[in-house]
Write a protein that holds these residues in place. Structure first.
Motif, PDB file in Angstrom:
ATOM      1  N   ALA A 198       0.814  -1.211   0.000  1.00 17.92           N
ATOM      2  CA  ALA A 198       0.000   0.000   0.000  1.00 17.92           C
ATOM      3  C   ALA A 198       0.849   1.263   0.000  1.00 17.92           C
ATOM      4  O   ALA A 198       0.418   2.311  -0.485  1.00 17.92           O
ATOM      5  CB  ALA A 198      -0.931  -0.002   1.213  1.00 17.92           C
ATOM      6  N   SER A 326     -11.189  -2.297   9.653  1.00 13.61           N
ATOM      7  CA  SER A 326     -10.463  -2.360   8.389  1.00 13.61           C
ATOM      8  C   SER A 326     -10.953  -1.246   7.471  1.00 13.61           C
ATOM      9  O   SER A 326     -12.020  -0.673   7.652  1.00 13.61           O
ATOM     10  CB  SER A 326     -10.690  -3.716   7.706  1.00 13.61           C
ATOM     11  OG  SER A 326     -10.122  -3.740   6.419  1.00 13.61           O
ATOM     12  N   SER A 327     -10.146  -0.976   6.446  1.00 14.23           N
ATOM     13  CA  SER A 327     -10.532   0.066   5.488  1.00 14.23           C
ATOM     14  C   SER A 327     -11.507  -0.453   4.439  1.00 14.23           C
ATOM     15  O   SER A 327     -12.051   0.324   3.660  1.00 14.23           O
ATOM     16  CB  SER A 327      -9.278   0.589   4.787  1.00 14.23           C
ATOM     17  OG  SER A 327      -8.666  -0.458   4.039  1.00 14.23           O
ATOM     18  N   ASN A 328     -11.712  -1.776   4.385  1.00 16.79           N
ATOM     19  CA  ASN A 328     -12.604  -2.387   3.394  1.00 16.79           C
ATOM     20  C   ASN A 328     -12.198  -2.035   1.959  1.00 16.79           C
ATOM     21  O   ASN A 328     -13.040  -1.886   1.071  1.00 16.79           O
ATOM     22  CB  ASN A 328     -14.058  -1.986   3.662  1.00 16.79           C
ATOM     23  CG  ASN A 328     -14.527  -2.410   5.039  1.00 16.79           C
ATOM     24  OD1 ASN A 328     -14.615  -3.598   5.329  1.00 16.79           O
ATOM     25  ND2 ASN A 328     -14.791  -1.447   5.898  1.00 16.79           N
ATOM     26  N   ASP A 329     -10.885  -1.920   1.745  1.00 15.60           N
ATOM     27  CA  ASP A 329     -10.368  -1.564   0.424  1.00 15.60           C
ATOM     28  C   ASP A 329     -10.748  -2.575  -0.646  1.00 15.60           C
ATOM     29  O   ASP A 329     -10.955  -2.215  -1.801  1.00 15.60           O
ATOM     30  CB  ASP A 329      -8.838  -1.438   0.470  1.00 15.60           C
ATOM     31  CG  ASP A 329      -8.404  -0.103   1.055  1.00 15.60           C
ATOM     32  OD1 ASP A 329      -9.250   0.812   1.119  1.00 15.60           O
ATOM     33  OD2 ASP A 329      -7.240   0.022   1.461  1.00 15.60           O
ATOM     34  N   ALA A 330     -10.819  -3.864  -0.246  1.00 15.01           N
ATOM     35  CA  ALA A 330     -11.112  -4.898  -1.243  1.00 15.01           C
ATOM     36  C   ALA A 330     -12.476  -4.671  -1.882  1.00 15.01           C
ATOM     37  O   ALA A 330     -12.622  -4.752  -3.107  1.00 15.01           O
ATOM     38  CB  ALA A 330     -11.051  -6.286  -0.595  1.00 15.01           C
ATOM     39  N   LYS A 332     -14.156  -1.831  -1.914  1.00 11.56           N
ATOM     40  CA  LYS A 332     -14.108  -0.547  -2.623  1.00 11.56           C
ATOM     41  C   LYS A 332     -13.513  -0.721  -4.019  1.00 11.56           C
ATOM     42  O   LYS A 332     -14.067  -0.237  -5.012  1.00 11.56           O
ATOM     43  CB  LYS A 332     -13.290   0.461  -1.823  1.00 11.56           C
ATOM     44  CG  LYS A 332     -13.295   1.863  -2.410  1.00 11.56           C
ATOM     45  CD  LYS A 332     -12.573   2.832  -1.490  1.00 11.56           C
ATOM     46  CE  LYS A 332     -12.630   4.256  -2.047  1.00 11.56           C
ATOM     47  NZ  LYS A 332     -11.965   5.223  -1.153  1.00 11.56           N
ATOM     48  N   ARG A 333     -12.401  -1.446  -4.091  1.00 13.38           N
ATOM     49  CA  ARG A 333     -11.769  -1.669  -5.400  1.00 13.38           C
ATOM     50  C   ARG A 333     -12.660  -2.515  -6.297  1.00 13.38           C
ATOM     51  O   ARG A 333     -12.720  -2.318  -7.505  1.00 13.38           O
ATOM     52  CB  ARG A 333     -10.405  -2.351  -5.209  1.00 13.38           C
ATOM     53  CG  ARG A 333      -9.348  -1.469  -4.573  1.00 13.38           C
ATOM     54  CD  ARG A 333      -8.871  -0.374  -5.518  1.00 13.38           C
ATOM     55  NE  ARG A 333      -8.109  -0.895  -6.622  1.00 13.38           N
ATOM     56  CZ  ARG A 333      -6.780  -1.028  -6.624  1.00 13.38           C
ATOM     57  NH1 ARG A 333      -6.079  -0.681  -5.562  1.00 13.38           N
ATOM     58  NH2 ARG A 333      -6.145  -1.493  -7.676  1.00 13.38           N
ATOM     59  N   GLN A 336     -15.256  -0.292  -7.777  1.00 15.13           N
ATOM     60  CA  GLN A 336     -14.644   0.613  -8.747  1.00 15.13           C
ATOM     61  C   GLN A 336     -14.288  -0.096 -10.050  1.00 15.13           C
ATOM     62  O   GLN A 336     -14.342   0.495 -11.124  1.00 15.13           O
ATOM     63  CB  GLN A 336     -13.389   1.252  -8.153  1.00 15.13           C
ATOM     64  CG  GLN A 336     -13.680   2.244  -7.033  1.00 15.13           C
ATOM     65  CD  GLN A 336     -12.424   2.736  -6.348  1.00 15.13           C
ATOM     66  OE1 GLN A 336     -11.370   2.102  -6.438  1.00 15.13           O
ATOM     67  NE2 GLN A 336     -12.532   3.846  -5.650  1.00 15.13           N
ATOM     68  N   TYR A 370      -4.855  -6.811  -7.556  1.00 16.09           N
ATOM     69  CA  TYR A 370      -5.810  -5.912  -8.206  1.00 16.09           C
ATOM     70  C   TYR A 370      -5.598  -5.815  -9.718  1.00 16.09           C
ATOM     71  O   TYR A 370      -6.141  -4.914 -10.357  1.00 16.09           O
ATOM     72  CB  TYR A 370      -5.726  -4.523  -7.577  1.00 16.09           C
ATOM     73  CG  TYR A 370      -6.181  -4.490  -6.131  1.00 16.09           C
ATOM     74  CD1 TYR A 370      -7.505  -4.772  -5.794  1.00 16.09           C
ATOM     75  CD2 TYR A 370      -5.296  -4.199  -5.107  1.00 16.09           C
ATOM     76  CE1 TYR A 370      -7.929  -4.753  -4.471  1.00 16.09           C
ATOM     77  CE2 TYR A 370      -5.714  -4.170  -3.780  1.00 16.09           C
ATOM     78  CZ  TYR A 370      -7.021  -4.454  -3.472  1.00 16.09           C
ATOM     79  OH  TYR A 370      -7.436  -4.427  -2.164  1.00 16.09           O
ATOM     80  N   GLN A 413     -20.446   0.915   0.207  1.00 18.87           N
ATOM     81  CA  GLN A 413     -19.394   1.176  -0.780  1.00 18.87           C
ATOM     82  C   GLN A 413     -19.981   1.498  -2.152  1.00 18.87           C
ATOM     83  O   GLN A 413     -19.428   2.319  -2.890  1.00 18.87           O
ATOM     84  CB  GLN A 413     -18.438  -0.023  -0.872  1.00 18.87           C
ATOM     85  CG  GLN A 413     -17.563  -0.221   0.345  1.00 18.87           C
ATOM     86  CD  GLN A 413     -16.627   0.940   0.581  1.00 18.87           C
ATOM     87  OE1 GLN A 413     -16.256   1.667  -0.337  1.00 18.87           O
ATOM     88  NE2 GLN A 413     -16.242   1.142   1.830  1.00 18.87           N
TER      89      GLN A 413
END
Length: 571
Positions: A198, A326-330, A332-333, A336, A370, A413
């Motif tokens: 990251a 957690s940021s829950n990036d998975a 979010k991505r 997107q 990703y 999200q």
């Protein structure tokens, strides 16, 4: 002792172990414990020299590692295992319990913006691990050279060569001193790699972790048993090159399936113990639904937190406890990257409670995660945002969102993604707002329908009506947000109720009340009329009239999947 004091002691419940990861503390300080010591029996009966458990965060990995440490350690308090499942295994306890020096480290604190800081954090982990054995400086079994090398492991300025070799060196010294091989426990081994990826120093961290683990696990003749935990299985090519004695136990593996997470029986017993069994159905709906191997399990973090809340207030509503860790990036991505219509439809089906079949790969390098939407599906599965349903056929798995809590993460999200992108189409947004002001019902309906067709919708079935209405409510707020000079309020108290949306254009002489309804049966006309009836019943316009606003428009908007209907109340 007074009779009242005795009754108080009888009524006093064990403490809930929220955030308690030290097994000894949990057992000695009267915390409630759901017995997972059967994991020790399975680990020893199904021997693997190096074992990697991959599980999502907050499923009890660190507590289980602490349990293993206290079981094997020469200095462990054996009494803390009295009455637990493993205590019935007398032969295993006689052979293994309290018989080994244990090196136990956690890498989850190695999180920094720059490699230099992360490196110092890694050094601190090793220094603290080595310092636990300071007494070996007085050992007659270690020579001066050994002791000099041990002192190097206490040096906060140690170089990369010393750091990379540190666990193997410490293992060798402990074997010399005790005359027995070592148990090595490494918790959250992949956290430094996630943080490094990251923040742009992934290659440096890969090299460091590869050296540290390779020396400790592959060329360590003093090793009896090693256990690692993490969220992801990082591919052998990047970390575990040449490590042929590695046994990987993922969430798809039937072995050890019930030892991370709470089973339904365990949750029922917990709720009954704390006299909140009447909340079982909501706890199950919100926090159950994960399938590890053949076992259906709940997220322990959620169950314990919610049990704590409902003990203090029976009206406490379920919350999303997991999202705050957690940021829950998975997710979010994932949202997107869902540029094509097929993926959007798949997300809609998942949120609706349906099952999607995908090919899942459980071995990654972070640089691959990703790269494609297919890899993101695999990431969502391994990190707990999706779970398996039924048996897999090779790598083909039937995937679903586990429960209500995770479903709400997806919905939030989706909404965030919509809000981030909605301002890009300023001309259409302005036309929508103009149509509202000008009582152009057809224009409002057409533009809103266009937006619904473009976005990921919250479809029918599993999602409750109130949550669906919130979704459409959020889309409208996102559209209206383009008017920076308009006054926009949501769920504002007005008259005898709460208006969904109140828009006050910058002209100062107009108020627009919007009530949103979800047409659960698909009857948009009826839902629109119900929305207008609610506006009239609750007298939303009274407050506006009191403020001197004469031109008040009242819109009922009904939505069903990707369709909407708009009605304007007669003045």
């Amino acid at each position: 002792m007074m009779e009242g004091a005795w009754k108080e002691m009888e009524m006093r419940k064990k403490k809930l172990p929220i955030g308690i990861e030290n097994f000894e503390k949990l057992r000695l300080e009267d915390f409630y414990y759901i017995d997972k010591t059967g994991l020790i029996r399975e680990l020893l009966n199904n021997w693997g020299e190096v074992n990697l458990f991959t599980r999502p965060r907050r499923f009890g990995k660190s507590l289980n590692m602490s349990m293993l440490e206290h079981f094997f350690s020469l200095n462990g308090d054996k009494s803390i295992f009295n009455g637990l499942e493993i205590s019935k295994e007398t032969a295993l306890c006689e052979e293994y319990m309290g018989k080994y020096p244990v090196i136990s480290i956690s890498l989850k604190g190695i999180a920094a913006l720059h490699f230099e800081t992360a490196y110092q954090m890694a050094v601190r982990v090793i220094v603290e691990a080595a310092a636990k054995f300071y007494f070996i400086l007085d050992s007659e079994k270690l020579n001066d050279h050994d002791k000099a090398e041990y002192k190097d492991l206490l040096d906060k300025n140690m170089n990369e060569g010393t750091l990379g070799n540190s666990l193997r060196q410490l293992s060798g010294m402990l074997e010399k001193h005790y005359g027995t091989k070592v148990v090595l426990l490494i918790d959250e081994y992949d956290v430094p790699l996630a943080k490094a990826y990251a923040n742009g120093y992934y290659d440096q961290m890969i090299s460091l972790i590869q050296s540290l683990l390779g020396e400790a696990l592959k060329t360590n003749n003093s090793l009896k048993l090693a256990v690692l935990t993490g969220c992801l299985r990082i591919s052998k090519e990047s970390i575990f090159t040449g490590l042929n004695n590695l046994k990987v136990l993922t969430i798809a593996d039937e072995r050890f399936d019930e030892y991370f997470g709470f089973t339904d029986k365990e949750v029922r017993r917990l709720l009954e113990y704390y006299d909140v069994a009447d909340h079982y159905e909501e706890v199950k709906r919100w926090y159950d639904g994960y399938q590890f191997g053949n076992a259906s399990v709940y997220c322990p973090w959620d169950v314990l937190n919610h049990c704590d809340r409902i003990r203090s207030g029976s009206r406490a509503q379920p919350e999303n406890y997991w999202i705050n860790t957690s940021s829950n990036d998975a997710v979010k991505r994932f949202i997107q990257e869902s540029a094509n219509a097929a993926t959007k439809r798949e997300i809609e089906r998942l949120v609706a409670g349906e099952v999607i079949v995908k090919e899942i790969h459980q071995e990654f390098t972070y640089s691959e995660i990703y790269q494609t939407i297919d890899n993101i599906w695999s990431l969502l599965f391994t990190t707990g945002y999706l779970t398996q349903r039924g048996k897999s056929e090779g790598r083909q798995m039937r995937l679903a969102i586990p429960n209500q809590e995770i479903r709400e993460i997806y919905v939030s999200q989706i909404m965030e993604f919509f809000k981030e992108n909605v301002r890009e189409d300023g001309d259409t947004l302005n036309r929508f707002c103009d149509a509202l002001q000008n009582e152009n019902v057809e224009g409002v309906e057409q533009i809103f329908n266009d937006y619904l067709r473009k976005t990921i919708s919250i479809r029918d079935t599993a999602v409750r009506t109130g949550m669906k209405e919130n979704f459409y409510h959020g889309i409208l707020l996102g559209i209206l947000g383009v008017k920076n000079r308009w006054g926009i309020s949501s769920n504002r108290e007005m008259g005898e109720g709460y208006a969904d949306i109140l828009a006050e254009p910058d002209t100062g002489d107009m108020g627009i009340i919007i009530e949103v309804k979800y047409a659960h049966d698909g009857n948009l006309d009826a839902a629109c009329k119900e929305a207008l009836k609610q506006i009239e019943y609750t007298r939303y316009e009274d407050d506006l009239e009191d403020d001197g606003v004469e031109n008040i428009l009242k819109y009922g908007i009904a939505c069903y999947k990707k369709r909407c209907k708009v009605m304007l109340a007669e003045k």
